[in-house]
Enzyme design. Structure first.
Site, PDB file in Angstrom:
ATOM      1  N   ARG A 151      -0.552  -0.909  -8.087  1.00 43.67           N
ATOM      2  CA  ARG A 151       0.942  -0.520  -8.110  1.00 43.67           C
ATOM      3  C   ARG A 151       1.624   0.633  -7.611  1.00 43.67           C
ATOM      4  O   ARG A 151       0.887   1.665  -7.700  1.00 43.67           O
ATOM      5  CB  ARG A 151       1.237  -0.725  -9.768  1.00 43.67           C
ATOM      6  CG  ARG A 151       1.226  -2.078 -10.451  1.00 43.67           C
ATOM      7  CD  ARG A 151       2.209  -3.123  -9.854  1.00 43.67           C
ATOM      8  NE  ARG A 151       2.115  -4.501 -10.363  1.00 43.67           N
ATOM      9  CZ  ARG A 151       1.344  -5.357  -9.790  1.00 43.67           C
ATOM     10  NH1 ARG A 151       0.714  -5.365  -8.872  1.00 43.67           N
ATOM     11  NH2 ARG A 151       1.311  -6.676 -10.623  1.00 43.67           N
ATOM     12  N   ASP A 202      -0.967  -0.766  -0.064  1.00 43.69           N
ATOM     13  CA  ASP A 202      -0.541  -2.260  -0.177  1.00 43.69           C
ATOM     14  C   ASP A 202       0.647  -2.209  -1.153  1.00 43.69           C
ATOM     15  O   ASP A 202       1.325  -3.482  -1.060  1.00 43.69           O
ATOM     16  CB  ASP A 202      -1.538  -3.225  -0.680  1.00 43.69           C
ATOM     17  CG  ASP A 202      -1.318  -4.643  -0.593  1.00 43.69           C
ATOM     18  OD1 ASP A 202      -0.761  -5.194   0.465  1.00 43.69           O
ATOM     19  OD2 ASP A 202      -1.326  -5.244  -1.638  1.00 43.69           O
ATOM     20  N   GLU A 221       9.146  -0.411  -3.744  1.00 44.48           N
ATOM     21  CA  GLU A 221       8.907  -1.881  -3.111  1.00 44.48           C
ATOM     22  C   GLU A 221       9.913  -2.864  -3.404  1.00 44.48           C
ATOM     23  O   GLU A 221      10.243  -3.752  -2.856  1.00 44.48           O
ATOM     24  CB  GLU A 221       7.402  -2.329  -3.355  1.00 44.48           C
ATOM     25  CG  GLU A 221       6.981  -2.841  -4.478  1.00 44.48           C
ATOM     26  CD  GLU A 221       5.743  -3.421  -4.512  1.00 44.48           C
ATOM     27  OE1 GLU A 221       4.802  -2.825  -3.910  1.00 44.48           O
ATOM     28  OE2 GLU A 221       5.603  -4.501  -4.798  1.00 44.48           O
ATOM     29  N   HIS A 277       2.448  -5.423   0.017  1.00 41.98           N
ATOM     30  CA  HIS A 277       1.851  -6.307  -1.355  1.00 41.98           C
ATOM     31  C   HIS A 277       1.179  -7.522  -1.092  1.00 41.98           C
ATOM     32  O   HIS A 277       1.713  -8.570  -1.512  1.00 41.98           O
ATOM     33  CB  HIS A 277       2.860  -6.351  -2.200  1.00 41.98           C
ATOM     34  CG  HIS A 277       2.616  -6.595  -3.698  1.00 41.98           C
ATOM     35  ND1 HIS A 277       3.295  -5.764  -4.741  1.00 41.98           N
ATOM     36  CD2 HIS A 277       1.449  -7.134  -4.283  1.00 41.98           C
ATOM     37  CE1 HIS A 277       2.552  -6.102  -5.901  1.00 41.98           C
ATOM     38  NE2 HIS A 277       1.371  -6.872  -5.700  1.00 41.98           N
TER      39      HIS A 277
HETATM   40  P1  NAI Z   1      -8.206  -5.590 -15.297  1.00 40.81           P
HETATM   41  O1  NAI Z   1      -7.290  -5.504 -16.354  1.00 40.81           O
HETATM   42  O2  NAI Z   1      -9.288  -6.412 -14.977  1.00 40.81           O
HETATM   43  O3  NAI Z   1      -8.750  -3.855 -14.988  1.00 40.81           O
HETATM   44  C1  NAI Z   1      -7.833  -2.722 -15.309  1.00 40.81           C
HETATM   45  C2  NAI Z   1      -8.913  -1.729 -15.718  1.00 40.81           C
HETATM   46  O4  NAI Z   1      -8.399  -0.413 -15.724  1.00 40.81           O
HETATM   47  C3  NAI Z   1      -9.542  -2.036 -16.925  1.00 40.81           C
HETATM   48  O5  NAI Z   1     -10.822  -1.859 -17.339  1.00 40.81           O
HETATM   49  C4  NAI Z   1      -9.000  -0.516 -17.779  1.00 40.81           C
HETATM   50  O6  NAI Z   1      -9.732  -0.152 -18.815  1.00 40.81           O
HETATM   51  C5  NAI Z   1      -8.941   0.569 -16.623  1.00 40.81           C
HETATM   52  N1  NAI Z   1      -7.994   1.577 -17.062  1.00 40.81           N
HETATM   53  C6  NAI Z   1      -6.743   1.297 -17.649  1.00 40.81           C
HETATM   54  N2  NAI Z   1      -6.059   2.550 -17.717  1.00 40.81           N
HETATM   55  C7  NAI Z   1      -6.943   3.557 -17.047  1.00 40.81           C
HETATM   56  C8  NAI Z   1      -6.757   4.773 -16.731  1.00 40.81           C
HETATM   57  N3  NAI Z   1      -5.888   5.696 -17.148  1.00 40.81           N
HETATM   58  N4  NAI Z   1      -7.711   5.257 -16.354  1.00 40.81           N
HETATM   59  C9  NAI Z   1      -8.963   4.666 -15.797  1.00 40.81           C
HETATM   60  N5  NAI Z   1      -9.051   3.227 -16.012  1.00 40.81           N
HETATM   61  C10 NAI Z   1      -7.951   2.748 -16.731  1.00 40.81           C
HETATM   62  O7  NAI Z   1      -7.192  -5.268 -13.928  1.00 40.81           O
HETATM   63  P2  NAI Z   1      -7.528  -5.679 -12.414  1.00 40.81           P
HETATM   64  O8  NAI Z   1      -7.523  -7.342 -12.141  1.00 40.81           O
HETATM   65  O9  NAI Z   1      -8.788  -5.070 -11.962  1.00 40.81           O
HETATM   66  O10 NAI Z   1      -6.292  -5.339 -11.846  1.00 40.81           O
HETATM   67  C11 NAI Z   1      -5.854  -4.062 -11.756  1.00 40.81           C
HETATM   68  C12 NAI Z   1      -4.267  -4.110 -11.238  1.00 40.81           C
HETATM   69  O11 NAI Z   1      -4.302  -4.432 -10.009  1.00 40.81           O
HETATM   70  C13 NAI Z   1      -3.271  -4.963 -11.870  1.00 40.81           C
HETATM   71  O12 NAI Z   1      -2.966  -4.483 -13.129  1.00 40.81           O
HETATM   72  C14 NAI Z   1      -2.351  -5.255 -11.044  1.00 40.81           C
HETATM   73  O13 NAI Z   1      -1.372  -4.266 -11.367  1.00 40.81           O
HETATM   74  C15 NAI Z   1      -2.940  -4.748  -9.560  1.00 40.81           C
HETATM   75  N6  NAI Z   1      -2.939  -6.327  -8.725  1.00 40.81           N
HETATM   76  C16 NAI Z   1      -2.398  -5.819  -7.416  1.00 40.81           C
HETATM   77  C17 NAI Z   1      -2.543  -7.129  -6.492  1.00 40.81           C
HETATM   78  C18 NAI Z   1      -1.924  -7.078  -5.123  1.00 40.81           C
HETATM   79  O14 NAI Z   1      -1.595  -8.100  -4.605  1.00 40.81           O
HETATM   80  N7  NAI Z   1      -1.787  -6.064  -5.032  1.00 40.81           N
HETATM   81  C19 NAI Z   1      -3.197  -8.452  -7.015  1.00 40.81           C
HETATM   82  C20 NAI Z   1      -3.642  -8.255  -8.430  1.00 40.81           C
HETATM   83  C21 NAI Z   1      -3.366  -7.312  -9.053  1.00 40.81           C
END
Ligand code: NAI
Length: 343
Positions: free
Chosen positions: A231, A255, A260, A292
């Protein structure tokens, strides 16, 4: 169920139609949800939204007044939805928790590769029939230290790719997953100071806003590569621009962009005035911006559509949506992996 889907891009329609099979009466509109477009939700049970829609408390209040009971976002991130406001009005919220972590991870690694081997510049030169190799020197990924911040779905998918490349993969996550192969746990300080490549895989929350800012950048290695497919607001873009100028950051792949909203996903070629911060960033050859699109694979689009329709199906049957539940109280969350606090 009657629903209106906002911010629909033409390429999404076939995936939604295939998933829906005419079960639900869904109106597809290209306009984003916001105070001016909320009226399209009149008479609908559900709204289907995307990342840059305005699902703030003000809009949610209006949705509730129009009788909307459900909000489903076609994304994993839910930072654009005021979930507390939805809870106040008894509106259920769902997301698509893990539609294709490989899609996002592969794009983040593609950005890293493209930056390193200067693929964009090389291609531009080749198209001009300038086939010199000058200025195109890269480095081997093999042996480099890759620091992954966040080891959920996308972080773990990125870890296995970097491991396959022969990188030394270290990771920081307060809830470091158990039995994670390929990734050595690291403190944040250790990761920032040792990684050659840093990739962000964390959600945007009030705690993670501007996770990368001057103080964090100062701890990084000179010439570090920073990749953000998560994000935009995770990084303070002004600080990052200064770090590009000072060469603290050697390569930057974004990305997602802090500002944005209202910009990405649309054609702004002919705008008389363009975002000056983004223009400044893009003036550097070692900065790569994509709009994105990390989620944008055929497989991911179908998975998003299928899970979106599944949530509508379940709500219609008065059932909970299980792992897709994104309600403020996390009413139906059923974590599959035990999370362990890692010091
Ligand atoms: P997820 O929920 O599976 O994993 C997120 C991880 O981050 C969790 O293990 C959590 O414990 C960890 N975390 C939270 N706060 C933290 C911190 N302060 N320091 C270190 N680790 C921390 O989420 P996923 O599926 O891996 O996606 C991550 C993010 O990617 C989503 O929240 C979304 O914003 C973004 N995303 C972007 C996309 C794009 O097209 N550019 C598409 C899909 C997701």
């Amino acid at each position: 169920m009657k629903a209106v889907a906002y911010s629909i891009k033409p390429f999404e329609k076939e995936y939604l139609a295939k998933a829906n099979q005419k079960k639900h009466d869904i109106t597809l509109i290209s306009n984003p949800l916001g105070p001016d477009t909320v009226i399209y939700a009149e008479g609908k049970d559900a709204v289907i939204v995307f990342t840059n829609d305005d699902v703030s408390a003000t809009v949610i209040e209006k949705l509730a007044a129009l009788g909307v009971k459900f909000i489903v976002t076609r994304s994993a991130g839910t930072d654009h939805i005021d979930k507390d406001a939805a809870a106040i009005y008894g509106i259920k919220v769902a997301n698509v928790p893990s539609y294709s972590p490989q899609a996002i991870a592969e794009h983040s690694v593609a950005m890293a590769f493209a930056l390193n081997r200067q693929v964009v510049k090389a291609d531009q030169h080749s198209h001009e029939f300038d086939f010199r190799n000058d200025g195109l020197i890269g480095f081997n990924f093999s042996g480099k230290v890759v620091g992954l911040i966040g080891l959920g779905n996308t972080g773990q998918a990125a870890a296995s790719i970097y491991h396959g490349l022969g990188c030394q993969v270290i990771g920081y996550d307060p809830y470091f997953p158990k039995n994670l192969r390929y990734v050595k746990p690291a403190s944040l300080e250790n990761l920032l100071s040792t990684a050659d490549i840093i990739s962000l895989h964390i959600p945007l929350t009030p705690d993670t806003k501007h996770f990368v800012q001057k103080a964090t950048l100062d701890q990084m290695k000179n010439g570090v590569m920073l990749i953000n497919t998560s994000r935009g607001m995770l990084v303070n873009t002004v600080d990052v621009l200064k770090a590009i100028e000072s060469k603290k950051i050697g390569y930057l792949g974004l990305d997602v962009y802090e500002f944005e909203k209202g910009l990405f996903f649309e054609d702004h070629k002919n705008d008389p005035v363009k975002d000056s911060l983004l223009k400044s960033l893009m003036s550097y050859p070692n900065v790569l911006i994509t709009p994105h699109q990390a989620y944008l694979t055929k497989e991911a689009l179908q998975e998003i559509a299928d899970q979106t329709i599944k949530s509508l199906d379940l709500w219609q049957l008065n059932k909970c949506v299980g792992k897709a539940c994104a309600c403020a109280q996390e009413c139906k969350k059923n974590p599959t992996t035990e999370k362990v606090i890692h010091s």
